[in-house]
Design a protein around this motif. Sequence first.
Motif, PDB file in Angstrom:
ATOM      1  N   VAL B  36       0.806  -1.222   0.000  1.00 62.22           N
ATOM      2  CA  VAL B  36       0.000   0.000   0.000  1.00 62.22           C
ATOM      3  C   VAL B  36       0.839   1.272   0.000  1.00 62.22           C
ATOM      4  O   VAL B  36       0.334   2.361  -0.239  1.00 62.22           O
ATOM      5  CB  VAL B  36      -0.970   0.034   1.206  1.00 62.22           C
ATOM      6  N   PHE B  37       2.125   1.143   0.296  1.00 60.24           N
ATOM      7  CA  PHE B  37       2.944   2.360   0.365  1.00 60.24           C
ATOM      8  C   PHE B  37       4.408   1.998   0.197  1.00 60.24           C
ATOM      9  O   PHE B  37       4.870   0.975   0.707  1.00 60.24           O
ATOM     10  CB  PHE B  37       2.737   3.049   1.718  1.00 60.24           C
ATOM     11  N   ILE B  38       5.129   2.857  -0.510  1.00 61.77           N
ATOM     12  CA  ILE B  38       6.562   2.632  -0.686  1.00 61.77           C
ATOM     13  C   ILE B  38       7.296   3.952  -0.473  1.00 61.77           C
ATOM     14  O   ILE B  38       6.901   4.985  -1.012  1.00 61.77           O
ATOM     15  CB  ILE B  38       6.865   2.094  -2.103  1.00 61.77           C
ATOM     16  N   GLU B  39       8.305   3.889   0.352  1.00 69.67           N
ATOM     17  CA  GLU B  39       9.127   5.077   0.588  1.00 69.67           C
ATOM     18  C   GLU B  39      10.420   4.868  -0.168  1.00 69.67           C
ATOM     19  O   GLU B  39      11.176   3.938   0.116  1.00 69.67           O
ATOM     20  CB  GLU B  39       9.378   5.192   2.094  1.00 69.67           C
ATOM     21  N   LEU B  40      10.679   5.734  -1.146  1.00 67.21           N
ATOM     22  CA  LEU B  40      11.832   5.551  -2.025  1.00 67.21           C
ATOM     23  C   LEU B  40      12.948   6.516  -1.660  1.00 67.21           C
ATOM     24  O   LEU B  40      12.690   7.580  -1.090  1.00 67.21           O
ATOM     25  CB  LEU B  40      11.398   5.772  -3.474  1.00 67.21           C
ATOM     26  N   PRO B  41      14.186   6.184  -1.981  1.00 70.15           N
ATOM     27  CA  PRO B  41      15.283   7.124  -1.707  1.00 70.15           C
ATOM     28  C   PRO B  41      15.235   8.294  -2.697  1.00 70.15           C
ATOM     29  O   PRO B  41      14.528   8.238  -3.700  1.00 70.15           O
ATOM     30  CB  PRO B  41      16.528   6.265  -1.922  1.00 70.15           C
ATOM     31  N   LYS B  42      15.982   9.335  -2.397  1.00 61.29           N
ATOM     32  CA  LYS B  42      16.068  10.474  -3.330  1.00 61.29           C
ATOM     33  C   LYS B  42      17.147  10.187  -4.368  1.00 61.29           C
ATOM     34  O   LYS B  42      18.196   9.627  -4.041  1.00 61.29           O
ATOM     35  CB  LYS B  42      16.461  11.745  -2.562  1.00 61.29           C
ATOM     36  N   ALA B  43      16.881  10.605  -5.592  1.00 62.09           N
ATOM     37  CA  ALA B  43      17.914  10.481  -6.627  1.00 62.09           C
ATOM     38  C   ALA B  43      19.136  11.276  -6.179  1.00 62.09           C
ATOM     39  O   ALA B  43      18.998  12.347  -5.586  1.00 62.09           O
ATOM     40  CB  ALA B  43      17.379  11.011  -7.952  1.00 62.09           C
ATOM     41  N   GLY B  44      20.302  10.721  -6.423  1.00 54.01           N
ATOM     42  CA  GLY B  44      21.522  11.408  -6.008  1.00 54.01           C
ATOM     43  C   GLY B  44      22.083  10.886  -4.693  1.00 54.01           C
ATOM     44  O   GLY B  44      23.240  11.144  -4.364  1.00 54.01           O
ATOM     45  N   THR B  45      21.252  10.144  -3.942  1.00 55.39           N
ATOM     46  CA  THR B  45      21.721   9.596  -2.676  1.00 55.39           C
ATOM     47  C   THR B  45      22.806   8.545  -2.938  1.00 55.39           C
ATOM     48  O   THR B  45      22.668   7.716  -3.831  1.00 55.39           O
ATOM     49  CB  THR B  45      20.560   8.903  -1.944  1.00 55.39           C
ATOM     50  N   LYS B  46      23.870   8.629  -2.158  1.00 55.52           N
ATOM     51  CA  LYS B  46      24.917   7.599  -2.278  1.00 55.52           C
ATOM     52  C   LYS B  46      24.654   6.534  -1.220  1.00 55.52           C
ATOM     53  O   LYS B  46      24.556   6.839  -0.031  1.00 55.52           O
ATOM     54  CB  LYS B  46      26.292   8.225  -2.067  1.00 55.52           C
ATOM     55  N   LEU B  47      24.518   5.305  -1.657  1.00 55.83           N
ATOM     56  CA  LEU B  47      24.186   4.217  -0.740  1.00 55.83           C
ATOM     57  C   LEU B  47      25.356   3.251  -0.609  1.00 55.83           C
ATOM     58  O   LEU B  47      25.990   2.912  -1.610  1.00 55.83           O
ATOM     59  CB  LEU B  47      22.968   3.445  -1.268  1.00 55.83           C
ATOM     60  N   ALA B  48      25.616   2.848   0.635  1.00 58.27           N
ATOM     61  CA  ALA B  48      26.602   1.796   0.844  1.00 58.27           C
ATOM     62  C   ALA B  48      25.866   0.463   0.849  1.00 58.27           C
ATOM     63  O   ALA B  48      24.693   0.403   1.236  1.00 58.27           O
ATOM     64  CB  ALA B  48      27.321   2.012   2.169  1.00 58.27           C
ATOM     65  N   ARG B  49      26.519  -0.589   0.463  1.00 57.46           N
ATOM     66  CA  ARG B  49      25.890  -1.894   0.428  1.00 57.46           C
ATOM     67  C   ARG B  49      25.304  -2.251   1.798  1.00 57.46           C
ATOM     68  O   ARG B  49      25.934  -2.030   2.824  1.00 57.46           O
ATOM     69  CB  ARG B  49      26.899  -2.972   0.019  1.00 57.46           C
ATOM     70  N   GLY B  50      24.098  -2.769   1.786  1.00 57.14           N
ATOM     71  CA  GLY B  50      23.464  -3.200   3.034  1.00 57.14           C
ATOM     72  C   GLY B  50      22.762  -2.082   3.785  1.00 57.14           C
ATOM     73  O   GLY B  50      22.114  -2.316   4.798  1.00 57.14           O
ATOM     74  N   PRO B  84       1.015   1.607  -5.838  1.00 57.99           N
ATOM     75  CA  PRO B  84       1.896   0.668  -5.130  1.00 57.99           C
ATOM     76  C   PRO B  84       1.589  -0.793  -5.438  1.00 57.99           C
ATOM     77  O   PRO B  84       2.460  -1.655  -5.321  1.00 57.99           O
ATOM     78  CB  PRO B  84       1.641   0.992  -3.648  1.00 57.99           C
ATOM     79  N   GLY B  85       0.346  -1.065  -5.890  1.00 65.70           N
ATOM     80  CA  GLY B  85      -0.043  -2.438  -6.214  1.00 65.70           C
ATOM     81  C   GLY B  85       0.759  -3.030  -7.361  1.00 65.70           C
ATOM     82  O   GLY B  85       0.761  -4.257  -7.546  1.00 65.70           O
ATOM     83  N   THR B  86       1.441  -2.177  -8.114  1.00 68.17           N
ATOM     84  CA  THR B  86       2.287  -2.664  -9.207  1.00 68.17           C
ATOM     85  C   THR B  86       3.309  -3.675  -8.683  1.00 68.17           C
ATOM     86  O   THR B  86       3.691  -4.606  -9.384  1.00 68.17           O
ATOM     87  CB  THR B  86       3.025  -1.472  -9.862  1.00 68.17           C
ATOM     88  N   VAL B  87       3.741  -3.467  -7.446  1.00 65.69           N
ATOM     89  CA  VAL B  87       4.725  -4.387  -6.857  1.00 65.69           C
ATOM     90  C   VAL B  87       4.136  -5.793  -6.738  1.00 65.69           C
ATOM     91  O   VAL B  87       4.826  -6.783  -6.963  1.00 65.69           O
ATOM     92  CB  VAL B  87       5.200  -3.875  -5.472  1.00 65.69           C
ATOM     93  N   ASN B  88       2.833  -5.883  -6.398  1.00 67.83           N
ATOM     94  CA  ASN B  88       2.192  -7.193  -6.327  1.00 67.83           C
ATOM     95  C   ASN B  88       1.974  -7.798  -7.711  1.00 67.83           C
ATOM     96  O   ASN B  88       2.111  -8.995  -7.913  1.00 67.83           O
ATOM     97  CB  ASN B  88       0.844  -7.101  -5.616  1.00 67.83           C
ATOM     98  N   GLU B  89       1.670  -6.915  -8.664  1.00 69.09           N
ATOM     99  CA  GLU B  89       1.340  -7.414 -10.008  1.00 69.09           C
ATOM    100  C   GLU B  89       2.578  -7.873 -10.755  1.00 69.09           C
ATOM    101  O   GLU B  89       2.541  -8.874 -11.467  1.00 69.09           O
ATOM    102  CB  GLU B  89       0.652  -6.298 -10.821  1.00 69.09           C
TER     103      GLU B  89
END
Lengths: 517, 125, 448
Positions: B36-50, B84-89
């Motif tokens: 029902v809901f997804i919180e996404l990161p911001k473009a440009g964010t640098k992510l470390a593994r894990g 958000p239902g796209t994730v289920n589909e």
Amino acid sequence: MLNNQGRPTHAGTAQPSARTFTGNRALMMEEALIFETGRLDVTGVDIEPPAAFTPSLGGLERRAPLDLPGLSEPETMRHYVRLSQKNFSIDAGLYPLGSCTMKHNPRLNEKMARLPGFADIHPLQPVSTVPGALALLAQLGHWLTTMTGMAAVSLVPKAGAHGELCGMMAIKAAIAARGEAATRRVVLVPDSAHGTNPATAALIGFEVRAVPARADGTVDPASVAALMGPDVAAIMLTNPNTCGIFERDIVAIAAIIHEGGGYFYCDGANFNAIVGKTRTGDLGVDAMHINLHKTFSTPHGGGGPGSGPVVLSERLAAFAPVPFVRKSATGLDLVEHAEGQSFGRMSAFHGQMGMFVRALSYMLSHGADGLREASEDAVLNANYVRVCLNDVMSSPFGERPCMHEVLFDDEWLKGSGVTTLDFAKAMIDEGYHPMTMYFPLVVHGAMLIEPTESESLAALDLFIMTLRDLAFSAKRGETGRFTDAPHLAQRRRLDETRAARTPKLRWTPPEVAKAAE
Amino acid sequence: MSTLYYTKDHEYISVDGDIGTIGITDHAQQALGDVVFIELPKAGTKLARGKEAAVVESVKAASDVYAAASGEVLEVNKALEAAPGTVNEDAQGRGWFFRLKLSNKAELGDLMDAAAYEAFLKTLD
Amino acid sequence: MRYHPHTKSEREAMLARIGVASIDALFADIPADKRLEGLLDLPHGLSEMAVERQLGALAARNVVAGSVPFFCGAGAYRHYVPASVDHLIQRSEFLTSYTPYQPEIAQGTLQYLFEFQTQVAALTGMEVANASMYDGSTAAAEAVLMAHRLTRRSKAVLSGGLHPHYAEAIRTLTAMAGEEASLMPADLRAEEDILAEIDNDTSCVVVQSPDVFGNLRDLRPIAARAHEKGALLIAVFTEVMALGLIEPPGAMGADIVVGEGQSLGNGLNFGGPYVGLMATRQNFIRQMPGRLCGETVDAEGRRGFVLTLSTREQHIRRDKATSNICTNSGLCALAFTIHMSLLGAKGLRQLALVNHARASALAEQLRKVAGVEVINKSFFNEFAVRLKGSASEIVETLAESRVLAGVPYARLAPQAGLDDILLVAVTETTTDADAEALIAALQGALPC
């Protein structure tokens, strides 16, 4: 850690049951929202308009429209009586919600709470005019500290979770007073804990570290010892735990925590199993909240108000919040402003007085003998349900006795096409409130049954026979009885997916709602 | 031609050159129920593994989504906010969460391939 | 024991079925040296009649507000509650049900919560409200943490007109959470320069109107400055009835509105249980604490209600939840919503007008009393007066002649240096005779 065990939450579609013109089905009435039946020019209260006067509102008169309709008194009665009839309640049937303690709510307690000497006194009227109120606070405190064998009590917290917050704040203050605020930042919480425990610890800046349970659902002192260190502020342990089992190594766990310089917070949500059988203080606990709405039967009221006094050990007593009542040479003093090491004030006024009166009324009615009997009967009833069902359902921790609630998992439903959720919904058709399900998280498809001491043997036997019938039905593959259930309630399964994806949290007039789409 | 890798937290990363597309597996969406809901990161964010990169929620559950590999977020799947239902589909297709520009492709060696993930799922039952 | 159904022989039969010799065998996990052998050192159980006698004796020692001229407010107000309200909230199906976890058999609770949320949103002028909080003070503390999450800042500014208990509740929680909340000095005449306190690090400003001294405050300039600096305005009230007559915070730019709802449907009860109200903007709901009820349909397509957006909450998010709260103030919210449904906008406005008229009349009379200075230029049903002498001492003196004159500000904040300030509240329950008794008692107690 997040709870990532989902379950179906869309409603599916079902054939409409027999149609009537009104949508009513005999005693099951459909009822519109007040915004659909009320009118803006109606009021159910007669108010004498004031004589002309000059207002002093500083130019801040309300200009925003207030579109709240009113109802006459007969319309009000009918509306809310009809709404009430859509609810299951303890008074109407067995309500075996594990960890919630849905026991009988004596009506004497309601009557006592409504005595004008308790109900119609102001929290800030002169202290000299409320000696009876202070005496009641002191008397309730005496009962709670005697039952738990603890040094002190704070009556301030307004619910169980608020009590946890109070106890953990006292612990945080005590650690700060030792100069270890920067180093002791970790709180140990077992995986089986109620979600409020980690939420409370995190709310005031602690880092939560999970303690695994051993195969029998209890905490192993060795796991605690392995996690204990100079960075650990406290452990939060529920006892009896959320699996309905007494933590038999609790004394050893307390010793490990204390030797390592930490404090022992006990979640007292299940205190109702052990009142009069053992005392919390003797087990090494430093702080424990007591849900008056569970153990001492103040009504749950559809989700509140609760009340969560916290008993404290000698080591933590000085850190209790204000206000509190203190014995003095002349009688009782009310301390309203923080002095010494008190961590301060966590809410306005003195706590849930209305709940205190009800709880004390319950305690006086029971006495030391009745309180012990309540615990014993609660445990007796849960074990009776356990032995009468464990040949058809599956127990995650084997044949061992439980305390006031019995836990089953969904192993026995494997391959039947019926889930814990389906089974619970089928209980509704049989006239029972479902048990707590999918909690604790450490057990797959958990079903937690707490019958309480209020149920008679005949009521338990019928409940057991019903669950056995349902169990056999599920095993025979009669899935229709389950997967669409409930069939006979006011509503069929509700579409929780839709509610969450497009939240509609208030009524809007049809024209506005339409325009918004 | 992209290559699929999987994590033990039920995320997939579909790698094409030095771009990785991350989402949750079909098994994960089934376990969560209706998303029902997804919180996404911001473009440009640098992510470390894990590192926690996103949160996916159903009605009764929530799950952190971790960065399967290190990198910078190039793009997020904005369409999921409204649907958000796209994730289920279509969890491993239209239901992707975000794309990373991978900073250390060697990390991929620690992940499972499809066969290994299938075998891993069997151990969970 | 009258609440326990089992007979001795039934207990024995059940133990036999379980397969244990005695009840104590079921408590075997309690370490042997920690088991209580005898009874707790507490009295034996009592009959209904005996309990009533004991508690009745305690109750009789208190001076009942309704039995004397009564002017206490400061966050708790004595209003008349229609008889139907208390009757309805004692219906078994409301009183003895739990949180509506099984919506198919809890539509009653869910529907009134939906109605409650709609009423609170309308009263405060906001888009959405939750299903209630413990009380106004704890709602205010939760609102500050919510603002910190929304702004990702951690410095709150608290107005000097905020009820000192509310300010303390906020400061205790923020201090424990490692955040900051700076409190401005007590602001008797609503003259503080709060705009100057708002900077680029401010998460929120917390302003009460009517404030603790009764002054009404224009929130618009504060909202404008807060928004300009990227901060939020949290508006607080302790007297919800005022919203029937004054401009709601939502219409003045507030981002979060919190307050005490006790005045509608709920008695004084020596401070609790009460009902906290919280409302906000639609796009902030994921950071709002507390229960939320939402509309949906069932499998047959009929309208129904459910608890929703619960992934914010502790039972799913655990240490990442928006708050540790897991109840609302259900039955108090029900009392609120029934009283509000009886009143409607029309009745609420009339009732608020009566409150304001009676307060205005008393303020007028007090202005003529030597040794009394009425402070406020604006107020709703409560105002501050400066007395010639210690307000606490004068209140005690008047209490001896059974007049409860109000709340000395020093009772709330002894260090504020406002020992001569008395907060006087007037409601529809205050009669002309009460007002005359207060005037006469003050004239007798004050030095001329």
